[in-house]
Motif scaffolding. Structure first.
Motif, short mmCIF file in Angstrom:
data_model
loop_
_atom_site.label_atom_id
_atom_site.label_comp_id
_atom_site.label_asym_id
_atom_site.label_seq_id
_atom_site.Cartn_x
_atom_site.Cartn_y
_atom_site.Cartn_z
N UNK A 135 0.84 -1.19 0.00
CA UNK A 135 0.00 0.00 0.00
C UNK A 135 0.88 1.24 0.00
N UNK A 136 0.62 2.19 -0.92
CA UNK A 136 1.48 3.39 -1.02
C UNK A 136 1.55 4.18 0.28
N UNK A 138 0.50 2.88 3.64
CA UNK A 138 0.75 2.13 4.87
C UNK A 138 1.87 1.09 4.76
N UNK A 139 2.25 0.71 3.55
CA UNK A 139 3.30 -0.30 3.39
C UNK A 139 2.74 -1.67 3.11
N UNK A 140 3.53 -2.71 3.30
CA UNK A 140 3.12 -4.06 2.90
C UNK A 140 1.99 -4.63 3.75
N UNK A 141 0.93 -5.05 3.07
CA UNK A 141 -0.23 -5.67 3.70
C UNK A 141 -0.20 -7.17 3.39
N UNK A 142 -0.37 -7.99 4.42
CA UNK A 142 -0.47 -9.45 4.24
C UNK A 142 -1.94 -9.82 4.04
N UNK A 143 -2.18 -10.71 3.08
CA UNK A 143 -3.55 -11.11 2.74
C UNK A 143 -3.65 -12.63 2.81
N UNK A 215 6.38 -4.88 -5.01
CA UNK A 215 5.04 -4.30 -5.10
C UNK A 215 3.98 -5.30 -4.67
N UNK A 216 4.21 -6.59 -4.98
CA UNK A 216 3.16 -7.58 -4.77
C UNK A 216 3.77 -8.98 -4.73
N UNK A 235 4.47 -15.93 -7.27
CA UNK A 235 4.68 -14.84 -8.21
C UNK A 235 5.06 -13.59 -7.41
N UNK A 236 6.25 -13.07 -7.69
CA UNK A 236 6.74 -11.85 -7.05
C UNK A 236 6.81 -10.75 -8.10
N UNK A 237 6.23 -9.59 -7.78
CA UNK A 237 6.25 -8.44 -8.69
C UNK A 237 7.12 -7.35 -8.07
N UNK A 238 8.32 -7.11 -8.63
CA UNK A 238 9.18 -6.05 -8.07
C UNK A 238 8.56 -4.67 -8.27
N UNK A 239 8.98 -3.73 -7.40
CA UNK A 239 8.49 -2.36 -7.54
C UNK A 239 9.04 -1.72 -8.81
#
Length: 239
Positions: A135-136, A138-143, A215-216, A235-239
């Protein structure tokens, strides 16, 4: 507080090897896309339970990889640019012998290309989806959600800012129907919920430490059974 010099301090807090954190931080900063092999390697390097896998090109290499892996196995396309393999019918599961292997490989080769991933079939269990979105504000959110095909059918998600504790993970699980699936339904035995909780805690620490570079992340599915849990797709999506 998640970038540059603080990442290594965070890695010490979470018992990560600072050299591995630095190495992946550099790598993610200089790449636009991570394929599945790279994504699985990242999870493995940070101590997350990941399915063994090998990349092969051409049927001879596929046969050699299958011999090392053992049957039954899974074959997936490893061609670049295919993020969601199932949408392209790019995943072949339950391959029991060389004859089935050749049929599966020739189909993938003809439609999608030569390069594939070979990995063992993991014992059946509950399929879980764990992810991270950065999140731009708050930062990384775990789902956390039900995984596999259930992610489309059961539109439930539990969110929490990384990093999360075991207590928080258990609370997230209880927010969804995943709790019932893990305890066993219709006479099925329950699975190793503690292993799932441990994985999510460590995953959240990874997401926090590398939050400046990613990013994700999408781990869907990983399989939780009575003997533990294993990530079978990443699947890792770099910023």
């Amino acid at each position: 507080y998640r970038c540059g010099s603080t990442a290594v301090a965070d890695s010490n807090e979470f018992d990560f090897d600072p050299a591995i954190v630095r190495s992946w931080s550099r790598r993610l900063n200089t790449t636009e896309n991570c394929d599945e092999t790279t994504s699985l390697s990242l999870m493995s390097d940070f101590g997350l339970p990941t399915v063994s896998h090998s990349i092969a090109q051409g049927f001879d290499q596929v046969c050699a990889a299958a011999e090392a892996c053992g049957f039954p196995l899974v074959l997936k396309t490893a061609m670049k640019g295919i993020a969601h393999k199932s949408d392209k019918n790019g995943v072949k599961v339950g391959i029991e012998n060389i004859r089935q292997l050749e049929v599966a490989y020739r189909d993938l080769q003809t439609r999608l290309g030569d390069q594939v991933l070979v990995m063992p079939m993991i014992a059946t269990g509950v399929e879980v989806s764990v992810g991270m979105k950065n999140d731009p504000q708050y930062g990384p959110m775990v789902i956390i959600a039900c995984g596999g095909v259930l992610i489309e059918l059961i539109a439930e998600r539990a969110f929490k800012l990384a990093p999360v504790s075991a207590e928080q993970v258990n609370a997230m699980i209880e927010q969804t129907r995943l709790a019932r699936l893990l305890s066993g339904v219709r006479g099925q035995a329950g699975v190793d919920r503690a292993a799932l909780v441990e994985l999510v805690v460590r995953f959240s620490q990874l997401a926090f430490v590398l939050g400046g570079e990613i990013a994700e992340i999408d781990l869907n599915p990983f399989i939780v059974n009575q003997s533990g849990c294993t990530i079978v797709d990443a699947l890792v999506v770099p910023k």
